[in-house]
Enzyme design. Structure first.
Site, PDB file in Angstrom:
ATOM      1  N   CYS A 119       0.817  -1.225   0.000  1.00 25.64           N
ATOM      2  CA  CYS A 119       0.000   0.000   0.000  1.00 25.64           C
ATOM      3  C   CYS A 119       0.852   1.278   0.000  1.00 25.64           C
ATOM      4  CB  CYS A 119      -0.958   0.005   1.186  1.00 25.64           C
ATOM      5  SG  CYS A 119      -2.019  -1.437   1.210  1.00 25.64           S
ATOM      6  N   ASN A 144     -10.221   0.084  -0.013  1.00 27.08           N
ATOM      7  CA  ASN A 144      -8.756   0.146   0.020  1.00 27.08           C
ATOM      8  C   ASN A 144      -8.222  -0.483  -1.273  1.00 27.08           C
ATOM      9  OD1 ASN A 144      -6.026  -0.326   0.439  1.00 27.08           O
ATOM     10  ND2 ASN A 144      -6.274  -1.055   2.545  1.00 27.08           N
ATOM     11  N   HIS A 196      -2.772   7.071   2.486  1.00 26.13           N
ATOM     12  CA  HIS A 196      -3.286   5.830   1.904  1.00 26.13           C
ATOM     13  C   HIS A 196      -4.711   5.608   2.412  1.00 26.13           C
ATOM     14  CE1 HIS A 196      -4.042   1.786   0.892  1.00 26.13           C
ATOM     15  NE2 HIS A 196      -3.817   1.308   2.103  1.00 26.13           N
TER      16      HIS A 196
HETATM   17  O1  UT7 Z   1      -3.743  -1.008   3.675  1.00 25.97           O
HETATM   18  C1  UT7 Z   1      -3.310  -1.416   4.923  1.00 25.97           C
HETATM   19  C2  UT7 Z   1      -4.068  -2.627   5.239  1.00 25.97           C
HETATM   20  N1  UT7 Z   1      -5.082  -2.632   6.187  1.00 25.97           N
HETATM   21  C3  UT7 Z   1      -5.501  -1.689   7.041  1.00 25.97           C
HETATM   22  O2  UT7 Z   1      -5.106  -0.569   7.076  1.00 25.97           O
HETATM   23  C4  UT7 Z   1      -6.521  -2.115   8.022  1.00 25.97           C
HETATM   24  C5  UT7 Z   1      -6.276  -1.549   9.381  1.00 25.97           C
HETATM   25  N2  UT7 Z   1      -7.245  -2.033  10.350  1.00 25.97           N
HETATM   26  C6  UT7 Z   1      -8.553  -1.724  10.293  1.00 25.97           C
HETATM   27  O3  UT7 Z   1      -8.993  -0.983   9.431  1.00 25.97           O
HETATM   28  C7  UT7 Z   1      -9.459  -2.261  11.381  1.00 25.97           C
HETATM   29  O4  UT7 Z   1      -8.671  -2.873  12.379  1.00 25.97           O
HETATM   30  C8  UT7 Z   1     -10.493  -3.269  10.835  1.00 25.97           C
HETATM   31  C9  UT7 Z   1     -11.524  -2.534  10.003  1.00 25.97           C
HETATM   32  C10 UT7 Z   1      -9.825  -4.345  10.004  1.00 25.97           C
HETATM   33  C11 UT7 Z   1     -11.223  -3.954  11.995  1.00 25.97           C
HETATM   34  O5  UT7 Z   1     -11.816  -3.007  12.850  1.00 25.97           O
HETATM   35  P1  UT7 Z   1     -11.716  -3.196  14.428  1.00 25.97           P
HETATM   36  O6  UT7 Z   1     -12.533  -2.105  15.020  1.00 25.97           O
HETATM   37  O7  UT7 Z   1     -10.256  -3.254  14.762  1.00 25.97           O
HETATM   38  O8  UT7 Z   1     -12.486  -4.571  14.652  1.00 25.97           O
HETATM   39  P2  UT7 Z   1     -11.916  -5.983  15.198  1.00 25.97           P
HETATM   40  O9  UT7 Z   1     -10.941  -6.592  14.247  1.00 25.97           O
HETATM   41  O10 UT7 Z   1     -11.470  -5.782  16.592  1.00 25.97           O
HETATM   42  O11 UT7 Z   1     -13.212  -6.876  15.151  1.00 25.97           O
HETATM   43  C12 UT7 Z   1     -14.294  -6.623  16.018  1.00 25.97           C
HETATM   44  C13 UT7 Z   1     -15.427  -7.609  15.783  1.00 25.97           C
HETATM   45  C14 UT7 Z   1     -15.049  -9.073  15.879  1.00 25.97           C
HETATM   46  O12 UT7 Z   1     -16.102  -9.717  16.562  1.00 25.97           O
HETATM   47  P3  UT7 Z   1     -15.994 -10.103  18.135  1.00 25.97           P
HETATM   48  O13 UT7 Z   1     -14.827 -11.056  18.221  1.00 25.97           O
HETATM   49  O14 UT7 Z   1     -15.726  -8.787  18.840  1.00 25.97           O
HETATM   50  O15 UT7 Z   1     -17.311 -10.690  18.452  1.00 25.97           O
HETATM   51  C15 UT7 Z   1     -15.045  -9.560  14.447  1.00 25.97           C
HETATM   52  O16 UT7 Z   1     -15.344 -10.928  14.324  1.00 25.97           O
HETATM   53  O17 UT7 Z   1     -16.000  -7.440  14.470  1.00 25.97           O
HETATM   54  C16 UT7 Z   1     -16.148  -8.723  13.833  1.00 25.97           C
HETATM   55  N3  UT7 Z   1     -16.013  -8.554  12.399  1.00 25.97           N
HETATM   56  C17 UT7 Z   1     -17.072  -8.301  11.593  1.00 25.97           C
HETATM   57  N4  UT7 Z   1     -18.388  -8.180  11.835  1.00 25.97           N
HETATM   58  C18 UT7 Z   1     -19.192  -7.911  10.782  1.00 25.97           C
HETATM   59  C19 UT7 Z   1     -14.878  -8.567  11.663  1.00 25.97           C
HETATM   60  N5  UT7 Z   1     -15.192  -8.332  10.366  1.00 25.97           N
HETATM   61  C20 UT7 Z   1     -16.534  -8.162  10.300  1.00 25.97           C
HETATM   62  C21 UT7 Z   1     -17.440  -7.884   9.252  1.00 25.97           C
HETATM   63  N6  UT7 Z   1     -18.747  -7.775   9.533  1.00 25.97           N
HETATM   64  N7  UT7 Z   1     -17.022  -7.712   7.967  1.00 25.97           N
END
Ligand code: UT7
Length: 319
Positions: free
Chosen positions: A113, A276, A246
């Site tokens: 990225c 993204n 980004h």
């Molecule tokens: O280009 C560089 C590459 N990537 C990035 O920059 C990504 C950087 N990170 C992020 O943008 C965020 O960390 C995410 C968007 C990936 C995740 O957001 P978060 O607020 O950190 O959520 P999390 O990973 O802590 O997940 C929270 C919950 C989990 O459920 P439980 O365990 O709390 O019950 C996941 O299973 O959200 C759940 N979850 C979803 N629920 C509905 C994960 N993906 C989804 C989804 N729909 N698509």
């Protein structure tokens, strides 16, 4: 002194738009979750026949037209991608052939990225050394091909697209300063850990990510590298007219602007409609804001990348 200036830009998005609602019909997710965690509302997904080089071709043609040059004026092609058409030849060589030109150096640059920011800083050095005068710099990706569509934690985040700029030698900057970094000790946090061996895919061919770890890292280094780049050319945060980080997640963009004490109105945001698009995200956002008239000649634009590697970097440009 020789400097380099951006004299044209272009971008291209596949026609196929996939909304959060479309994804929610296919998997256990919701528009509300995706929008509140990421700001993403929709993304463009390439059709079966589209590749990074075909998206790059459309973006490059638009950049060439907006620069008012001919393809034959280009004497260097650097294409940033992590989703090349082939293992080799490079997507840059395929693009060169599609543009109907030959002879000039053409190579891919792989910094995930951060790829476009790495490519732009590299092209600037080629031009400032006097070796080349007119570079086509492209970011092009089809991340939809390396997503595990059963992993809702990653597949909802990404989209496909391409963006390009023409960078030409000039007596005035242009590119004022750049800073690039990498730390390979974080390789496992964000990776596609597979490969091809003996005719078979070995390892895992899909994108895997520790999202929260990437999030924290990104916000810290985007702040640091912006300040480092400003310091290199004696500018202050107040000199930034537009910030184009980004486009990974709206919350990362807003947190970066906040840490820099920049008002959110100075952020260019396209992650909401593009998702993204990895190396394509920064040139796509730049092209959108140039074409809609927000970025004007003389404005100072901070372009920033962060991604797998980890890699990160920034380029400060006077348009
Ligand atoms: O280009 C560089 C590459 N990537 C990035 O920059 C990504 C950087 N990170 C992020 O943008 C965020 O960390 C995410 C968007 C990936 C995740 O957001 P978060 O607020 O950190 O959520 P999390 O990973 O802590 O997940 C929270 C919950 C989990 O459920 P439980 O365990 O709390 O019950 C996941 O299973 O959200 C759940 N979850 C979803 N629920 C509905 C994960 N993906 C989804 C989804 N729909 N698509």
């Amino acid at each position: 002194m020789i400097y380099s200036r951006i004299i044209g830009s272009g971008s291209y998005l596949p026609r196929n738009v996939v909304t959060n609602g479309d994804l929610a019909r296919r998997m256990d997710t919701s528009d509300e979750w995706i929008r509140s965690r990421t700001g993403i509302r929709q993304r463009h997904i390439a059709e079966a026949g589209e590749t990074s080089s075909s998206l790059a071709l459309e973006a490059s043609k638009a950049a060439i037209a907006s620069a008012g040059i001919g393809a034959r004026d280009i004497d260097l092609i650097i294409l940033a991608t992590s989703t090349p058409d082939y293992i080799f030849p490079s997507t840059a060589c395929l693009l060169q052939a599609k543009l109907g030109i030959k002879g000039c150096p053409a190579f891919d640059l792989q910094a995930v990225c951060s790829g476009f920011v790495y490519a732009l800083a590299t092209a600037d050095l080629f031009i400032r050394s006097g070796q080349h005068r007119c570079a086509l710099v492209v970011g092009a990706e089809v991340f939809s091909r390396i997503l595990d569509w059963n992993d809702r934690g990653t597949c909802v985040l990404f989209g496909d697209g391409a963006g390009a700029v023409i960078l030409r030698a000039d007596a005035k900057p242009g590119i004022m300063a750049s800073a690039l970094h990498a730390d390979g000790s974080h390789a496992g946090v964000l990776s596609v850990p597979g490969n091809v061996r003996g005719g078979n895919v070995t390892g895992d061919p899909f994108l895997r990510m520790d999202g929260p770890a990437v999030f924290k890292f990104a916000v810290r280094v985007l702040d640091e590298v912006a300040r480092e780049t400003l310091a290199k050319c004696g500018r202050q945060v107040e000199n930034i007219d537009w910030l184009i980080p980004h486009q990974a997640n709206l919350r990362i963009l807003e947190a970066t602007a906040k840490r820099l004490d920049l008002p959110p109105e100075k952020l260019i945001v396209t992650v909401d409609t593009h998702g993204n698009t990895s190396a394509a995200s920064v040139p796509l956002a730049l092209d959108v804001a140039l074409r809609d008239g927000r970025i004007k000649r003389g404005h100072h634009v901070m372009l920033q990348g962060v991604g797998g590697g980890f890699t990160w970097g920034a380029v400060l440009v006077e348009m």
